[in-house]
Design a protein around this motif. Structure first.
Motif, PDB file in Angstrom:
ATOM      1  N   UNK A   1       0.843  -1.196   0.000  1.00 61.63           N
ATOM      2  CA  UNK A   1       0.000   0.000   0.000  1.00 61.63           C
ATOM      3  C   UNK A   1       0.875   1.242   0.000  1.00 61.63           C
ATOM      4  N   UNK A   2       0.249   2.365  -0.301  1.00 64.53           N
ATOM      5  CA  UNK A   2       0.996   3.620  -0.305  1.00 64.53           C
ATOM      6  C   UNK A   2       1.477   3.933   1.108  1.00 64.53           C
ATOM      7  N   UNK A   3       2.731   4.338   1.252  1.00 66.10           N
ATOM      8  CA  UNK A   3       3.198   4.749   2.581  1.00 66.10           C
ATOM      9  C   UNK A   3       2.413   5.970   3.051  1.00 66.10           C
TER      10      UNK A   3
ATOM     11  N   UNK B   1       0.020  -2.128 -10.135  1.00 63.53           N
ATOM     12  CA  UNK B   1      -1.147  -1.489 -10.738  1.00 63.53           C
ATOM     13  C   UNK B   1      -2.023  -0.845  -9.668  1.00 63.53           C
ATOM     14  N   UNK B   2      -2.251  -1.543  -8.563  1.00 63.32           N
ATOM     15  CA  UNK B   2      -3.051  -0.993  -7.469  1.00 63.32           C
ATOM     16  C   UNK B   2      -2.388   0.250  -6.906  1.00 63.32           C
TER      17      UNK B   2
ATOM     18  N   UNK C   1      -2.637   8.072  -8.139  1.00 62.54           N
ATOM     19  CA  UNK C   1      -3.203   9.100  -9.028  1.00 62.54           C
ATOM     20  C   UNK C   1      -4.288   9.927  -8.343  1.00 62.54           C
ATOM     21  N   UNK C   2      -5.307   9.317  -7.737  1.00 61.66           N
ATOM     22  CA  UNK C   2      -6.328  10.150  -7.093  1.00 61.66           C
ATOM     23  C   UNK C   2      -5.819  10.859  -5.842  1.00 61.66           C
TER      24      UNK C   2
ATOM     25  N   UNK D   1       8.946  -5.067  -9.719  1.00 64.42           N
ATOM     26  CA  UNK D   1       8.186  -3.928 -10.259  1.00 64.42           C
ATOM     27  C   UNK D   1       8.347  -2.732  -9.326  1.00 64.42           C
ATOM     28  N   UNK D   2       8.585  -1.562  -9.929  1.00 67.32           N
ATOM     29  CA  UNK D   2       8.658  -0.296  -9.204  1.00 67.32           C
ATOM     30  C   UNK D   2       7.573   0.617  -9.750  1.00 67.32           C
ATOM     31  N   UNK D   3       7.103   1.532  -8.915  1.00 73.82           N
ATOM     32  CA  UNK D   3       6.154   2.553  -9.348  1.00 73.82           C
ATOM     33  C   UNK D   3       6.860   3.896  -9.211  1.00 73.82           C
TER      34      UNK D   3
END
Length: 92
Positions: free
Chosen positions: A7-9, A46-47, A53-54, A77-79
């Motif tokens: 999840x996003x930190x 992807x999640x 983005x939002x 995979x990196x975002x």
């Protein structure tokens, strides 16, 4: 660089805002700064990109419009989010 597995930190807003306030920058999720920026990857790229983005466009003031991409790097995979500098007129 932020280590992020699933999840996003919670602290992701801080570097995004800082990059926008200066000359822009790149936030990379999936690198571990405590281990020499080792590529640990993310569980669901992807999640995370869809969550990021939002967060940038609706949950931050002023809204940010980073270029968000998923990349393969060292078998993980990196975002990445390329954050442009805000126009000085948009800064609070």
């Amino acid at each position: 660089m932020k280590k992020s597995q699933r999840e996003l930190p919670k602290s992701v807003r801080e570097p995004l805002s800082a990059f926008a306030d200066i000359r822009g920058g790149v936030l990379i999720l999936g690198l571990d700064g405590t281990r020499g920026f080792a590529a640990t990857g993310v569980h669901d790229a992807l999640k995370l990109s869809n969550d990021l983005a939002p967060l940038c466009s609706t949950d931050m003031e002023p809204a940010l419009r980073p270029l968000i991409r998923v990349r393969d790097f060292e078998d993980v995979k990196l975002v990445g989010a390329e954050v442009p500098e805000l126009d000085p007129a948009q800064r609070p």
